[in-house]
Design a protein around this motif. Structure first.
Motif, PDB file in Angstrom:
ATOM      1  N   VAL A 210       0.841  -1.081  -0.035  1.00  0.00           N
ATOM      2  CA  VAL A 210       0.102  -0.113   0.015  1.00  0.00           C
ATOM      3  C   VAL A 210       0.939   1.157  -0.073  1.00  0.00           C
ATOM      4  O   VAL A 210       0.610   2.286  -0.670  1.00  0.00           O
ATOM      5  N   THR A 211       1.981   1.192   0.752  1.00  0.00           N
ATOM      6  CA  THR A 211       2.687   2.335   0.818  1.00  0.00           C
ATOM      7  C   THR A 211       3.519   2.811  -0.465  1.00  0.00           C
ATOM      8  O   THR A 211       3.673   3.841  -1.073  1.00  0.00           O
ATOM      9  N   MET A 212       3.810   1.441  -0.931  1.00  0.00           N
ATOM     10  CA  MET A 212       4.631   1.612  -2.251  1.00  0.00           C
ATOM     11  C   MET A 212       3.895   1.988  -3.333  1.00  0.00           C
ATOM     12  O   MET A 212       4.160   3.032  -4.070  1.00  0.00           O
ATOM     13  N   VAL A 213       2.687   1.609  -3.402  1.00  0.00           N
ATOM     14  CA  VAL A 213       1.857   2.183  -4.483  1.00  0.00           C
ATOM     15  C   VAL A 213       1.370   3.743  -4.136  1.00  0.00           C
ATOM     16  O   VAL A 213       1.402   4.413  -5.304  1.00  0.00           O
ATOM     17  N   GLY A 214       1.076   4.087  -3.137  1.00  0.00           N
ATOM     18  CA  GLY A 214       0.905   5.795  -2.823  1.00  0.00           C
ATOM     19  C   GLY A 214       2.109   6.445  -2.962  1.00  0.00           C
ATOM     20  O   GLY A 214       1.888   7.574  -4.067  1.00  0.00           O
ATOM     21  N   LYS A 215       3.349   6.054  -2.875  1.00  0.00           N
ATOM     22  CA  LYS A 215       4.374   6.994  -3.217  1.00  0.00           C
ATOM     23  C   LYS A 215       4.687   6.644  -4.592  1.00  0.00           C
ATOM     24  O   LYS A 215       5.297   7.710  -5.260  1.00  0.00           O
ATOM     25  N   THR A 216       4.306   5.639  -5.307  1.00  0.00           N
ATOM     26  CA  THR A 216       4.726   5.522  -6.872  1.00  0.00           C
ATOM     27  C   THR A 216       3.740   6.619  -7.579  1.00  0.00           C
ATOM     28  O   THR A 216       4.412   7.023  -8.507  1.00  0.00           O
ATOM     29  N   VAL A 217       2.556   6.520  -6.951  1.00  0.00           N
ATOM     30  CA  VAL A 217       1.354   7.473  -7.871  1.00  0.00           C
ATOM     31  C   VAL A 217       2.103   8.724  -7.500  1.00  0.00           C
ATOM     32  O   VAL A 217       2.149   9.453  -8.582  1.00  0.00           O
ATOM     33  N   HIS A 218       2.708   9.172  -6.405  1.00  0.00           N
ATOM     34  CA  HIS A 218       2.963  10.630  -6.033  1.00  0.00           C
ATOM     35  C   HIS A 218       4.419  10.756  -7.154  1.00  0.00           C
ATOM     36  O   HIS A 218       4.382  11.762  -7.468  1.00  0.00           O
ATOM     37  N   ILE A 219       5.278   9.852  -7.221  1.00  0.00           N
ATOM     38  CA  ILE A 219       6.458  10.145  -8.166  1.00  0.00           C
ATOM     39  C   ILE A 219       6.001  10.263  -9.367  1.00  0.00           C
ATOM     40  O   ILE A 219       6.479  10.968 -10.296  1.00  0.00           O
ATOM     41  N   LEU A 220       4.965   9.369 -10.024  1.00  0.00           N
ATOM     42  CA  LEU A 220       4.553   9.637 -11.329  1.00  0.00           C
ATOM     43  C   LEU A 220       3.802  10.923 -11.781  1.00  0.00           C
ATOM     44  O   LEU A 220       3.991  11.487 -12.580  1.00  0.00           O
ATOM     45  N   GLN A 221       3.357  11.540 -10.425  1.00  0.00           N
ATOM     46  CA  GLN A 221       2.801  12.710 -10.761  1.00  0.00           C
ATOM     47  C   GLN A 221       3.713  13.769 -10.723  1.00  0.00           C
ATOM     48  O   GLN A 221       3.686  14.879 -11.491  1.00  0.00           O
ATOM     49  N   ALA A 222       4.910  13.476  -9.964  1.00  0.00           N
ATOM     50  CA  ALA A 222       6.050  14.349 -10.100  1.00  0.00           C
ATOM     51  C   ALA A 222       6.756  14.703 -11.172  1.00  0.00           C
ATOM     52  O   ALA A 222       7.298  15.763 -11.653  1.00  0.00           O
ATOM     53  N   VAL A 223       6.897  13.494 -11.894  1.00  0.00           N
ATOM     54  CA  VAL A 223       7.476  13.836 -13.356  1.00  0.00           C
ATOM     55  C   VAL A 223       6.400  13.957 -14.213  1.00  0.00           C
ATOM     56  O   VAL A 223       6.966  13.781 -15.441  1.00  0.00           O
ATOM     57  N   GLY A 224       5.389  14.211 -14.178  1.00  0.00           N
ATOM     58  CA  GLY A 224       4.401  14.554 -15.071  1.00  0.00           C
ATOM     59  C   GLY A 224       3.749  13.269 -15.918  1.00  0.00           C
ATOM     60  O   GLY A 224       2.966  13.535 -17.025  1.00  0.00           O
ATOM     61  N   TRP A 225       3.740  12.111 -15.226  1.00  0.00           N
ATOM     62  CA  TRP A 225       3.299  11.007 -16.019  1.00  0.00           C
ATOM     63  C   TRP A 225       1.793  10.771 -15.502  1.00  0.00           C
ATOM     64  O   TRP A 225       1.202   9.693 -15.890  1.00  0.00           O
ATOM     65  N   MET A 226       1.199  11.333 -14.697  1.00  0.00           N
ATOM     66  CA  MET A 226      -0.129  11.219 -14.055  1.00  0.00           C
ATOM     67  C   MET A 226      -0.724  12.506 -13.890  1.00  0.00           C
ATOM     68  O   MET A 226       0.091  13.350 -13.360  1.00  0.00           O
ATOM     69  N   PRO A 227      -1.970  12.683 -13.826  1.00  0.00           N
ATOM     70  CA  PRO A 227      -2.591  13.738 -13.773  1.00  0.00           C
ATOM     71  C   PRO A 227      -2.705  13.958 -12.163  1.00  0.00           C
ATOM     72  O   PRO A 227      -2.534  12.842 -11.442  1.00  0.00           O
ATOM     73  N   ILE A 228      -3.186  15.187 -11.695  1.00  0.00           N
ATOM     74  CA  ILE A 228      -3.240  15.611 -10.283  1.00  0.00           C
ATOM     75  C   ILE A 228      -4.842  16.172 -10.054  1.00  0.00           C
ATOM     76  O   ILE A 228      -5.117  16.948 -10.597  1.00  0.00           O
ATOM     77  N   HIS A 229      -5.522  15.248  -9.033  1.00  0.00           N
ATOM     78  CA  HIS A 229      -6.686  15.670  -8.569  1.00  0.00           C
ATOM     79  C   HIS A 229      -6.569  15.702  -7.234  1.00  0.00           C
ATOM     80  O   HIS A 229      -7.154  14.770  -6.488  1.00  0.00           O
ATOM     81  N   PRO A 230      -6.608  17.088  -6.409  1.00  0.00           N
ATOM     82  CA  PRO A 230      -6.666  17.086  -4.853  1.00  0.00           C
ATOM     83  C   PRO A 230      -7.764  16.711  -4.477  1.00  0.00           C
ATOM     84  O   PRO A 230      -9.113  17.031  -5.173  1.00  0.00           O
TER      85      PRO A 230
END
Length: 739
Positions: A654-674
């Motif tokens: 669970v932790t790895m998935v959450g942080k990976t999504v955050h990294i994907l957003q940081a490099v612009g590979w995934m959108p961001i919806h707060p």
């Protein structure tokens, strides 16, 4: 005097000479200098009066530069004397008589001298330490001033005024004695004597007719630094150079399309970042020359060639293709990495903050121009630099400040929305400016708080230990099952199995080192590499968890090993030993290879040292369980232990998935919806990978549904199989009776 000489007003010129002499007397009353010294302003004024009355405008200009330099030399000596005498107040006043290096976006003003004098006045610092800091600041500034004058002389062939050339010569000749002793210490007496002769022989006519004189001066000062950089400063400049170089092709490619400049602001940004890289190289050049002068000169030529390509685009010429700029930049970086010591390129330090702040300023400029796509790109680049370097160290010293900066980059907090939210909503520039200023204030505070120390490591150690213990426990249980029937005469067969296991452990260590080496070689792309490795690790981890909760996996996997064991025991003794070694090796190395893959994502996040600590704890727990199984032959509740550790590894997932999504957003590979304007508590992102975005939360829920859905599906299938078996058993007597 110079102005009156140009207007041929003799009386006014004499009055100006008298005013200058009176001002010199007042100045020297505070700190008199010995007659005939290099800082004898009165003697220089006498020479200037003679030249003025003779109508020698060029000599007057040169002596004007000399007097300017002498004023600075006197202030330098007076500051040293005041500090030696313990007079902090006088030292502060003399420090005002100086020049300063021009501040730019990429070269910010330093307060080291001010802070040092403040500590000296408070008794927190001794005189020698204070003077070392102050003198380094002054010498660094005055060497930069000399270099600026040399650069002006280099332009003397372009119809530069003789008066300007003469004044530059006067300043160089006067400031040079400040560096002469240090120059000799670094490069030797012969080099000092040669440079002294070159400086003394400078003339306006000689400079304008022979550019090689200026080239020789430029080379001499380029190989020398009056205030040598510390290792930490060298590391900061080196990392700063690499970071700025990496931004050059990115900005350039955004400004050129189809052989035409489509956005001049992007080309200007590329030039600005290259200027920052040049400044860092100038600071490092003397040290690099001591390592490899030929490669350092090659590096200088490559940087100048890259600058020429960008200048062509800036000046309206045919722009170079972005691929050409990218290739030229890569060549510069490759040459730089080949000559720079490896320890200089360590992550973190002030260099990260400088680059982050400059990128935030670029973000604001793009937003002000209505270019919100470029603004978001700059914001993500700034965050990636912060996340890859400074943030990991800040977590150890000020985790609340780290969270505050993080939210400033993203959704914001109760004090206002963050930059990601503002840019996504294309907010007014006033709001973006306010948010940027608040973030820069936090970054400045973080820069001040950071010192040497280890990375925040509690969560990383827990995750690494959980992974190692989970995989290690699986290997231990497999080996225990295989060895269970090796009793009596067959006990000797345990040795080759144990040998194979030991070899597998060694092979796992080698695999870890190799994997780490490959990933380190890709450090320039650390955010993207971390994202890719994390995605692979999650995929394998999901597969393993599916197997883990599926009872068929355990029965089939262990039964397969028992079958191999029976086949081996039926062969000859030599083949038995080899086969058992191979069996032990494959049993353990399979788990070790999985572990290495999982750990790489953690290594990229926190570094090798922290992960190794977690590995050590995981191995310790594994060895304790192994000891209980093999030495004490304890009847441990294997199934319950596997279920408990299964839940532990689920938490890691669970932790790895959450942080990976955050990294994907940081490099612009995934959108961001707060999710909301108020971010969750800091500990949720650190320990559970829960961030304030719908993408991350949904990803974690999907992972949990997959894992536990697999478990319940396997349980359902197992119970259904049991019911079918019982039904067949119950139906068997009826069928026999009918027969």
């Amino acid at each position: 005097v110079q102005a009156r000489l140009l207007s041929s007003d003799q009386a006014a010129m004499d009055a100006a000479l008298a005013d200058a002499s009176a001002a010199a007397d007042a100045y020297l009353a505070f700190f008199p200098v010995a007659e005939g010294s290099s800082a004898d302003i009165k003697a220089t004024l006498t020479e200037l009066a003679t030249a003025a009355h003779a109508g020698d405008q060029v000599e007057v200009a040169r002596l004007r530069g000399v007097i300017h330099g002498q004023t600075l030399v006197i202030s330098y000596a007076a500051t040293e004397a005041a500090i030696a005498a313990g007079d902090a107040s006088a030292a502060r006043q003399w420090m005002l008589v100086r020049t300063f290096t021009q501040s730019t976006r990429l070269a910010r003003p330093s307060a080291d001298s001010t802070v040092a004098l403040e500590q000296f006045a408070n008794g927190a610092q001794d005189a020698s330490t204070t003077w070392a800091i102050v003198s380094a600041d002054l010498l660094d500034t005055y060497q930069a001033e000399v270099q600026r004058q040399i650069d002006e002389l280099a332009k003397s062939t372009q119809n530069t005024s003789q008066l300007s050339v003469a004044e530059s010569i006067g300043q160089i000749q006067t400031l040079w004695p400040l560096f002469a002793e240090s120059y000799e210490q670094q490069l030797g007496a012969d080099a000092r004597s040669q440079l002294q002769s070159s400086i003394d022989g400078l003339t306006v006519a000689g400079v304008q007719s022979d550019p090689s004189q200026i080239q020789a001066l430029d080379t001499a000062f380029g190989n020398f630094r009056a205030a040598p950089l510390s290792l930490e400063e060298q590391s900061g400049r080196a990392r700063q150079m690499v970071l700025y170089l990496g931004l050059v092709p990115k900005e350039y490619s955004r400004g050129v399309r189809g052989g035409e400049v489509t956005s001049s602001i992007e080309i200007q940004e590329a030039a600005t970042f290259l200027t920052g890289a040049k400044a860092a190289f100038a600071d490092l050049r003397p040290s690099l020359n001591q390592v490899d002068p030929a490669t350092t000169q090659l590096l200088n030529n490559q940087i100048n060639a890259l600058g020429a390509l960008i200048d062509t685009a800036l000046q309206g010429g045919t722009p170079a293709d972005p691929d050409e700029i990218s290739a030229a930049t890569s060549a510069v970086e490759d040459t730089f990495r080949s000559v720079v010591p490896g320890e200089w390129l360590k992550a973190g330090g002030d260099a990260d903050f400088d680059v982050v702040i400059s990128l935030l300023e670029q973000m604001e400029a793009a937003a002000a121009a209505g270019q919100f796509k470029q603004a978001e790109s700059a914001r993500l680049e700034a965050y990636a630099v912060f996340d890859a370097g400074a943030e990991k160290r800040l977590l150890a010293f000020a985790p609340s400040l780290a969270q505050q900066i993080e939210t400033g980059f993203w959704q914001g907090n109760e004090s206002g929305p963050g930059l990601a939210t503002l840019i996504a909503n294309e907010a007014p520039i006033g709001q973006i400016t306010k948010a940027r200023q608040a973030l820069v204030s936090d970054l400045t505070q973080a820069r001040q708080q950071l010192g040497s120390g280890s990375t925040a490591k509690g969560a990383i150690i827990f995750n690494a230990g959980s992974i190692v213990f989970r995989e290690g426990l699986e290997a231990v249980l497999i080996l225990a099952s295989l060895m269970a029937s090796m009793t009596g005469a067959n006990r000797v067969l345990k040795k080759p199995l144990a040998l194979g296991s030991a070899l597998a452990l060694a092979a796992t260590v080698v695999l870890f080192i190799l994997a780490r080496t490959v990933l380190l070689s890709l450090s320039a792309y650390s955010e993207r590499v971390e994202a890719i490795v994390s995605l692979i690790a999650i995929g394998v981890l999901l597969l393993v968890m599916n197997w883990f909760f599926h009872k068929v996996y355990w029965t089939k996997w262990i039964a397969k090993h028992h079958q191999k064991r029976r086949m081996i025991l039926g062969g000859v003794v030599a083949s038995q030993a080899f086969g058992l070694v191979l069996l032990g090796f494959t049993s353990v190395f399979r788990e070790g290879a999985e572990t290495v893959l999982f750990l790489q994502a953690l290594v990229l996040d926190a570094g090798t040292q922290v992960v190794i600590e977690g590995v050590a704890l995981g191995l310790l727990a594994t060895f304790v369980v192994g000891f209980l199984m093999f030495a004490l032959q304890a009847k441990l509740p294997h199934k319950k232990m596997l279920i408990v550790t299964g839940f532990m590894i689920s938490l890691v997932l669970v932790t790895m998935v959450g942080k990976t999504v955050h990294i994907l957003q940081a490099v612009g590979w995934m959108p961001i919806h707060p999710i909301s304007d108020t971010p969750p508590p800091y500990w949720t992102s650190l320990w559970l990978g829960i961030y304030n975005t719908w993408e991350g939360l949904i990803g974690q829920l999907v992972a949990l549904v997959f894992v536990f859905g697999s478990y319940f599906a396997a349980e359902h299938a197992h119970k259904r199989a049991q019911r079918e078996l019982m039904a067949r058993v119950e139906a068997a007597p009826t069928a026999m009776a009918g027969d």
